[in-house]
Scaffold this motif. Sequence first.
Motif, PDB file in Angstrom:
ATOM      1  N   THR A   1      24.131  32.012  15.844  1.00 29.39           N
ATOM      2  CA  THR A   1      24.881  31.846  14.767  1.00 29.39           C
ATOM      3  C   THR A   1      25.180  33.418  14.206  1.00 29.39           C
ATOM      4  O   THR A   1      25.232  33.654  13.094  1.00 29.39           O
ATOM      5  CB  THR A   1      24.199  31.374  13.576  1.00 29.39           C
ATOM      6  OG1 THR A   1      22.879  31.805  13.370  1.00 29.39           O
ATOM      7  CG2 THR A   1      24.132  29.830  13.768  1.00 29.39           C
ATOM      8  N   GLY A   2      25.201  34.332  15.273  1.00 31.20           N
ATOM      9  CA  GLY A   2      25.559  35.670  14.716  1.00 31.20           C
ATOM     10  C   GLY A   2      27.021  35.921  14.649  1.00 31.20           C
ATOM     11  O   GLY A   2      27.847  34.887  14.490  1.00 31.20           O
TER      12      GLY A   2
ATOM     13  N   HIS B   1      29.508  37.019  16.660  1.00 32.70           N
ATOM     14  CA  HIS B   1      30.321  36.497  17.945  1.00 32.70           C
ATOM     15  C   HIS B   1      30.652  35.258  17.457  1.00 32.70           C
ATOM     16  O   HIS B   1      31.805  34.598  17.461  1.00 32.70           O
ATOM     17  CB  HIS B   1      29.645  36.531  19.216  1.00 32.70           C
ATOM     18  CG  HIS B   1      29.282  37.727  19.634  1.00 32.70           C
ATOM     19  ND1 HIS B   1      28.200  38.462  19.263  1.00 32.70           N
ATOM     20  CD2 HIS B   1      29.854  38.433  20.590  1.00 32.70           C
ATOM     21  CE1 HIS B   1      28.044  39.704  19.895  1.00 32.70           C
ATOM     22  NE2 HIS B   1      29.110  39.642  20.993  1.00 32.70           N
ATOM     23  N   SER B   2      29.624  34.430  17.041  1.00 31.97           N
ATOM     24  CA  SER B   2      29.882  33.021  16.774  1.00 31.97           C
ATOM     25  C   SER B   2      30.954  32.605  15.558  1.00 31.97           C
ATOM     26  O   SER B   2      31.630  32.041  15.613  1.00 31.97           O
ATOM     27  CB  SER B   2      28.385  32.028  16.494  1.00 31.97           C
ATOM     28  OG  SER B   2      27.807  31.806  17.711  1.00 31.97           O
TER      29      SER B   2
ATOM     30  N   ASP C   1      25.456  37.724  18.530  1.00 32.65           N
ATOM     31  CA  ASP C   1      24.892  36.842  19.347  1.00 32.65           C
ATOM     32  C   ASP C   1      24.234  37.566  20.426  1.00 32.65           C
ATOM     33  O   ASP C   1      24.782  38.137  20.801  1.00 32.65           O
ATOM     34  CB  ASP C   1      25.891  35.737  19.902  1.00 32.65           C
ATOM     35  CG  ASP C   1      26.560  34.996  18.727  1.00 32.65           C
ATOM     36  OD1 ASP C   1      26.553  35.055  17.575  1.00 32.65           O
ATOM     37  OD2 ASP C   1      27.204  33.890  19.124  1.00 32.65           O
ATOM     38  N   ARG C   2      23.177  36.681  20.848  1.00 32.30           N
ATOM     39  CA  ARG C   2      22.229  37.257  21.940  1.00 32.30           C
ATOM     40  C   ARG C   2      23.002  36.768  23.195  1.00 32.30           C
ATOM     41  O   ARG C   2      23.907  35.728  23.013  1.00 32.30           O
ATOM     42  CB  ARG C   2      21.036  36.268  21.872  1.00 32.30           C
ATOM     43  CG  ARG C   2      20.350  36.477  23.436  1.00 32.30           C
ATOM     44  CD  ARG C   2      18.732  36.200  23.148  1.00 32.30           C
ATOM     45  NE  ARG C   2      18.081  36.664  21.928  1.00 32.30           N
ATOM     46  CZ  ARG C   2      16.935  36.213  21.518  1.00 32.30           C
ATOM     47  NH1 ARG C   2      16.473  35.245  21.844  1.00 32.30           N
ATOM     48  NH2 ARG C   2      16.299  36.874  20.331  1.00 32.30           N
TER      49      ARG C   2
ATOM     50  N   GLY D   1      25.992  37.850  23.705  1.00 35.00           N
ATOM     51  CA  GLY D   1      27.225  37.654  23.155  1.00 35.00           C
ATOM     52  C   GLY D   1      28.077  38.835  23.990  1.00 35.00           C
ATOM     53  O   GLY D   1      27.484  40.078  24.337  1.00 35.00           O
TER      54      GLY D   1
END
Length: 305
Positions: free
Chosen positions: A60-61, A63-64, A103-104, A106
């Motif tokens: 949920t960073g 990027h998302s 995001d990881r 991302g």
Amino acid sequence: MLVFAVSDKGGTGRSVTSSNIVYRTALNGRDVCYLDFDFGSPTAGTVFQIEKLVTGLPGTGLHSYLQGRTDNPFSVDVWAESEGDTLRRQPPGSGRLELYPGDRDGGEFSTSDDTVDRCADLFLSLEEQFDVVLVDLSAGRSYAVETVLAATAAQQLQHVTYRWLVFHRWTHQHIRAAHNLVFGDRGILSAGKAQDHDESELRRSIRFIRTAVVQPSSASLSGLRPEQLAWLENCNNSLQTLAGRLGLGRTSLLGSVPLEPLLQFREQLISDYDVRQRRTANQETIDAFKDLAAKLHDDRAWEAL
Ligand SMILES: Nc1ncnc2c1ncn2[C@@H]1O[C@H](COP(=O)(O)OP(=O)(O)OP(=O)(O)O)[C@@H](O)[C@H]1O
Ligand SMILES: [Mg+2]
């Protein structure tokens, strides 16, 4: 205030310097947040010493959020979550310090109208909650730069103050690269103009920051031979001339950060404790960060050139 941190080259000190600027701003009592818009390499957790975010966030960073997979990008309270021993408790009188990670895994993604709308909504909402919203952008002429230029041209952000910090090392190559990033054919000014930004207003919002600068007069160079010192002095003078000629001279400079040995070994926030008690970092370095933090809000530093 929105603050965009950019550099043409990677590894200029953009993230470490801008993190220390927001840290100093929070210590001065202002509420600040740091957005990791370095989409190709989300690593902001390292500098803020939050282990679980070192390679970004699962799910949920930013990027998302920007790609429409979540409506609420995740954020962390650095004072509560940092593992850094001098960061763990919020000092009395300081403001909020929040990190919005990417995001990881991302990666870079291209800009769409929807991305720009979501970005503008996020900036508007955070700008109402925080005194400073610092956005650390990917190096070079990236989609991230394109997205924020489009977002800040949006109608709903017309009244919002924004400023650009362009980071570069103090070498010929970096000075030329920083010049191109701002003034070049596909640089910030021409890309901004294409997005309907007023060119002179955009120009007024841009200042340069020199990082990891070695002063030929510095005490740390006292072991060098006279020939080396003379050569450094010559180089420094020729860099000053080049910077002035390319529009990166004194009038468009926000400040310089000296070469800091501690930062050559570790990307981190430098606390007063590191300087005074541990004596592992130099006072000149935090003075430079304090000066940059103060100038962000000093309108005289942003007067028309
Ligand atoms: N003033 C300084 N003195 C010495 N080293 C520094 C200084 N500022 C930053 N560094 C170091 O330089 C390296 C690059 O810094 P940083 O990661 O902030 O650059 P960046 O421009 O964000 O890079 P990237 O493009 O990879 O995101 C890091 O190891 C950092 O600790
Ligand atoms: Mg970085």
